[in-house]
Design a protein around this motif. Sequence first.
Motif, PDB file in Angstrom:
ATOM      1  N   GLY A 117      23.671 -11.822  42.373  1.00 37.95           N
ATOM      2  CA  GLY A 117      23.389 -10.473  41.910  1.00 37.95           C
ATOM      3  C   GLY A 117      22.077 -10.330  41.174  1.00 37.95           C
ATOM      4  N   LYS A 118      21.249 -11.370  41.158  1.00 39.11           N
ATOM      5  CA  LYS A 118      19.962 -11.339  40.477  1.00 39.11           C
ATOM      6  C   LYS A 118      18.843 -11.743  41.437  1.00 39.11           C
ATOM      7  N   ALA A 119      17.703 -11.076  41.293  1.00 37.20           N
ATOM      8  CA  ALA A 119      16.520 -11.489  42.036  1.00 37.20           C
ATOM      9  C   ALA A 119      15.986 -12.757  41.399  1.00 37.20           C
ATOM     10  N   THR A 120      15.822 -13.795  42.180  1.00 38.95           N
ATOM     11  CA  THR A 120      15.390 -15.077  41.632  1.00 38.95           C
ATOM     12  C   THR A 120      13.886 -15.288  41.801  1.00 38.95           C
ATOM     13  N   THR A 121      13.385 -15.264  43.047  1.00 34.82           N
ATOM     14  CA  THR A 121      11.974 -15.534  43.278  1.00 34.82           C
ATOM     15  C   THR A 121      11.404 -14.593  44.329  1.00 34.82           C
ATOM     16  N   PHE A 122      10.082 -14.483  44.309  1.00 36.23           N
ATOM     17  CA  PHE A 122       9.336 -13.762  45.332  1.00 36.23           C
ATOM     18  C   PHE A 122       8.161 -14.634  45.735  1.00 36.23           C
ATOM     19  N   CYS A 123       7.815 -14.628  47.031  1.00 35.22           N
ATOM     20  CA  CYS A 123       6.642 -15.371  47.475  1.00 35.22           C
ATOM     21  C   CYS A 123       5.972 -14.642  48.634  1.00 35.22           C
ATOM     22  N   SER A 124       4.690 -14.919  48.825  1.00 41.45           N
ATOM     23  CA  SER A 124       3.912 -14.379  49.946  1.00 41.45           C
ATOM     24  C   SER A 124       3.193 -15.550  50.611  1.00 41.45           C
ATOM     25  N   ARG A 125       3.400 -15.718  51.920  1.00 41.08           N
ATOM     26  CA  ARG A 125       2.801 -16.831  52.630  1.00 41.08           C
ATOM     27  C   ARG A 125       2.252 -16.374  53.975  1.00 41.08           C
ATOM     28  N   PHE A 126       1.058 -16.894  54.316  1.00 40.36           N
ATOM     29  CA  PHE A 126       0.531 -16.698  55.654  1.00 40.36           C
ATOM     30  C   PHE A 126       1.380 -17.464  56.658  1.00 40.36           C
ATOM     31  N   VAL A 127       1.501 -16.913  57.867  1.00 35.70           N
ATOM     32  CA  VAL A 127       2.040 -17.684  58.991  1.00 35.70           C
ATOM     33  C   VAL A 127       0.885 -18.555  59.490  1.00 35.70           C
ATOM     34  N   LYS A 128       1.074 -19.850  59.487  1.00 34.69           N
ATOM     35  CA  LYS A 128      -0.022 -20.772  59.818  1.00 34.69           C
ATOM     36  C   LYS A 128      -0.148 -20.894  61.343  1.00 34.69           C
ATOM     37  N   THR A 129      -0.671 -19.837  61.937  1.00 33.62           N
ATOM     38  CA  THR A 129      -0.907 -19.838  63.383  1.00 33.62           C
ATOM     39  C   THR A 129      -2.141 -20.671  63.708  1.00 33.62           C
ATOM     40  N   HIS A 130      -2.368 -20.902  64.999  1.00 33.92           N
ATOM     41  CA  HIS A 130      -3.584 -21.596  65.426  1.00 33.92           C
ATOM     42  C   HIS A 130      -4.811 -20.779  65.029  1.00 33.92           C
ATOM     43  N   LYS A 131      -4.746 -19.462  65.195  1.00 34.87           N
ATOM     44  CA  LYS A 131      -5.850 -18.590  64.802  1.00 34.87           C
ATOM     45  C   LYS A 131      -6.140 -18.728  63.320  1.00 34.87           C
ATOM     46  N   HIS A 132      -5.118 -18.652  62.505  1.00 26.62           N
ATOM     47  CA  HIS A 132      -5.304 -18.760  61.060  1.00 26.62           C
ATOM     48  C   HIS A 132      -5.928 -20.098  60.690  1.00 26.62           C
ATOM     49  N   THR A 133      -5.451 -21.166  61.309  1.00 22.19           N
ATOM     50  CA  THR A 133      -5.906 -22.510  60.954  1.00 22.19           C
ATOM     51  C   THR A 133      -7.366 -22.734  61.327  1.00 22.19           C
ATOM     52  N   VAL A 134      -7.737 -22.388  62.577  1.00 23.56           N
ATOM     53  CA  VAL A 134      -9.107 -22.674  63.015  1.00 23.56           C
ATOM     54  C   VAL A 134     -10.112 -21.769  62.306  1.00 23.56           C
ATOM     55  N   GLU A 135      -9.729 -20.546  62.003  1.00 21.66           N
ATOM     56  CA  GLU A 135     -10.653 -19.676  61.281  1.00 21.66           C
ATOM     57  C   GLU A 135     -10.818 -20.128  59.836  1.00 21.66           C
ATOM     58  N   ARG A 136      -9.760 -20.633  59.239  1.00 18.03           N
ATOM     59  CA  ARG A 136      -9.888 -21.141  57.872  1.00 18.03           C
ATOM     60  C   ARG A 136     -10.775 -22.394  57.852  1.00 18.03           C
ATOM     61  N   GLU A 137     -10.608 -23.252  58.850  1.00 13.73           N
ATOM     62  CA  GLU A 137     -11.479 -24.420  58.943  1.00 13.73           C
ATOM     63  C   GLU A 137     -12.935 -24.014  59.170  1.00 13.73           C
ATOM     64  N   ASN A 138     -13.119 -22.936  59.917  1.00 15.06           N
ATOM     65  CA  ASN A 138     -14.465 -22.460  60.213  1.00 15.06           C
ATOM     66  C   ASN A 138     -15.105 -21.754  59.018  1.00 15.06           C
ATOM     67  N   GLY A 139     -14.274 -21.170  58.170  1.00 16.53           N
ATOM     68  CA  GLY A 139     -14.786 -20.454  57.009  1.00 16.53           C
ATOM     69  C   GLY A 139     -15.066 -18.994  57.249  1.00 16.53           C
ATOM     70  N   SER A 140     -14.784 -18.495  58.449  1.00 14.44           N
ATOM     71  CA  SER A 140     -14.997 -17.078  58.758  1.00 14.44           C
ATOM     72  C   SER A 140     -14.214 -16.735  60.012  1.00 14.44           C
ATOM     73  N   PRO A 141     -13.883 -15.446  60.217  1.00 14.37           N
ATOM     74  CA  PRO A 141     -13.125 -15.056  61.411  1.00 14.37           C
ATOM     75  C   PRO A 141     -13.995 -15.076  62.647  1.00 14.37           C
ATOM     76  N   PHE A 142     -13.402 -15.447  63.799  1.00 18.39           N
ATOM     77  CA  PHE A 142     -14.166 -15.414  65.049  1.00 18.39           C
ATOM     78  C   PHE A 142     -13.322 -15.134  66.284  1.00 18.39           C
ATOM     79  N   VAL A 143     -11.988 -15.221  66.190  1.00 17.06           N
ATOM     80  CA  VAL A 143     -11.140 -14.989  67.361  1.00 17.06           C
ATOM     81  C   VAL A 143     -11.279 -13.522  67.778  1.00 17.06           C
ATOM     82  N   PRO A 144     -11.645 -13.252  69.029  1.00 15.50           N
ATOM     83  CA  PRO A 144     -11.884 -11.860  69.450  1.00 15.50           C
ATOM     84  C   PRO A 144     -10.601 -11.034  69.457  1.00 15.50           C
TER      85      PRO A 144
END
Length: 599
Positions: A145-172
């Motif tokens: 009956g109590k709210a315990t925690t809240f979190c926000s997380r990216f889905v670590k897709t291939h797009k997310h991973t390679v763009e983070r490694e690249n340091g900028s977005p590039f997937v068309p």
Amino acid sequence: MEALSSSFRHPQFLQVPSLNNIRANVKRRHQPMIRANIFKKPLDSTILNKLDDFICTFLDPSPLRPGIDPKNGMSGNFAPAEELPPTACTEVAVEGGGGPLPSCLDGAYIRNGPNPQFIVAEGRRRPYHLFDGDGMLHMIRISGGKATTFCSRFVKTHKHTVERENGSPFVPSPFSSFNGIATSISRCMLTAARVLTGQFDPLNKGLGTANTSVALLPGGGGANLFALSECDLPYEIKVTEEGDIVTLGRHDFRSSISSNNNNNNNNNNNNNNNNNNNKNNNPLLFLNMTAHPKVDEKTGETFAYRCNITRPFLTMFRIDPDGRKQKDVHVHSLKESTIIHDFSMTENFCVFVDTQIVMNPLSVLRGRPPVGVDRAKVPRLGVIGKYAEDDSRMWWTEAPGLNMFHSVNAWEEDGGATIVMVVTNALQVEELFESIGLAQLRLEKITIDVKAQTVQRQPLSTKLLEFGVINPAYAAKKNRYVYGAIIGPKGIDGIVKLDLSLTHKDGHVDCVVASHLYRPGCCGGEPFFVSKEPNNPSADEDDGYLVTFVTDENNGESKFVVMDAKSATLDIIAAIKLPCRIPSGFHGLFIPEGDLNKV
């Protein structure tokens, strides 16, 4: 290659508040948003990034049209947020004197939505459309009956991973990347260079954002939890005991294992039909699926489909209760590549709508986005058996003006002779990519005479409504109540309750029987119905609660809101203040504690 379309379930709310309020909120974030290349990169990546900057600065149009201007897609209700690890919540009692939350809410509510990991710095002209955002999951855990925690997380897709490694977005993006011949050809060549240099592997690892929905699907003797978008395969996720969300990886429902087993069997079997079935299960062709699969609660099977940019343009398939994909059923009667975002399923049928939203990759060579609207096309509605082996008995009938976005529910009457559907329809479909308010989204009831192959349509309200939901226990069954989000000029202004029994009254044009409007400056999301007594088959259909996230852009606060679904004004009975502001999103899912333990 399968369809490159991003999710159409949720077009952007274009008219948004100014950046002034949002900048104040950004300063309070735990970490700064990524603005520049922060990872060490090889020389070829650096060169390609410079070329990408050149395209954005000198080839993209100036000014950018509103639908792809980051000043709109990254501000107001949709201003991006940072990841947040599991953090304690504060409960705010609105009614009842601060008592515990109802026990039926013990579990987790998870909502998906677009949240770009990179923001476009002021003065830059990089195109961005809301659909381009990386999937981010926002989850609140409730126990005892109590709210315990809240979190926000990216889905670590291939797009997310390679763009983070690249340091900028590039997937068309099919929505924002193709703005003229020079821009389109340059971006295609740049993407090919990244693939050839090994920076990006869309064929083997996908290119989607997983930013649309969350689904709990049977499999492996229990259930699996997924984040989905229709331009890729689902990504399996897991909720940890600590209240965190972990991405396990891209999931193909063991189709590659099935194909290998079939290949071994076919080496000793010359039957042509078996060989054809094996071709229909080729894992190399299974690159994406709908973000809205349907589960048959009686059999435990999941029914899904994928849209393709080459023939066959539509392919159905089933996933058995063990989580293994079955053979493809190609729909050859679909005449062109069409964006079919959702479909309806009953006890015996699946229903698809061939909309005016089409996909033409050759448009890129003409400098136009591959996704567009064919205003001359007459939409069609197609009916096929759930267990059909092919589309030979599928039939289509014209349905002028029907551009279905979501299927709220569908069921059969008269022993299967009649199919009834409740859907959302975009009356001004050409406006969907610019402003959801201008698209004129409304709820409709559709009645299909299976024998006569005719269709009757009836509007359910004069209000602009989207994200319709029902009591999940009534999926594929006749239901009475529907809850929908009120579409305002800046987002979702409130929630309504509709009574479908009123459609039987002659001349009745509005079935709304209850509504709740948020305070000015507040923007909500899609509601989700949670039954008070989920194990009581005699409980009233509307005896439960509506849950959703609501953000107040006046002060940057977000809350988890609980409404009484049975009350005449959908009263808020409790609100949980979240540890941070979160942007508006798309679809969510409540998972009871008992089911969460099986994931």
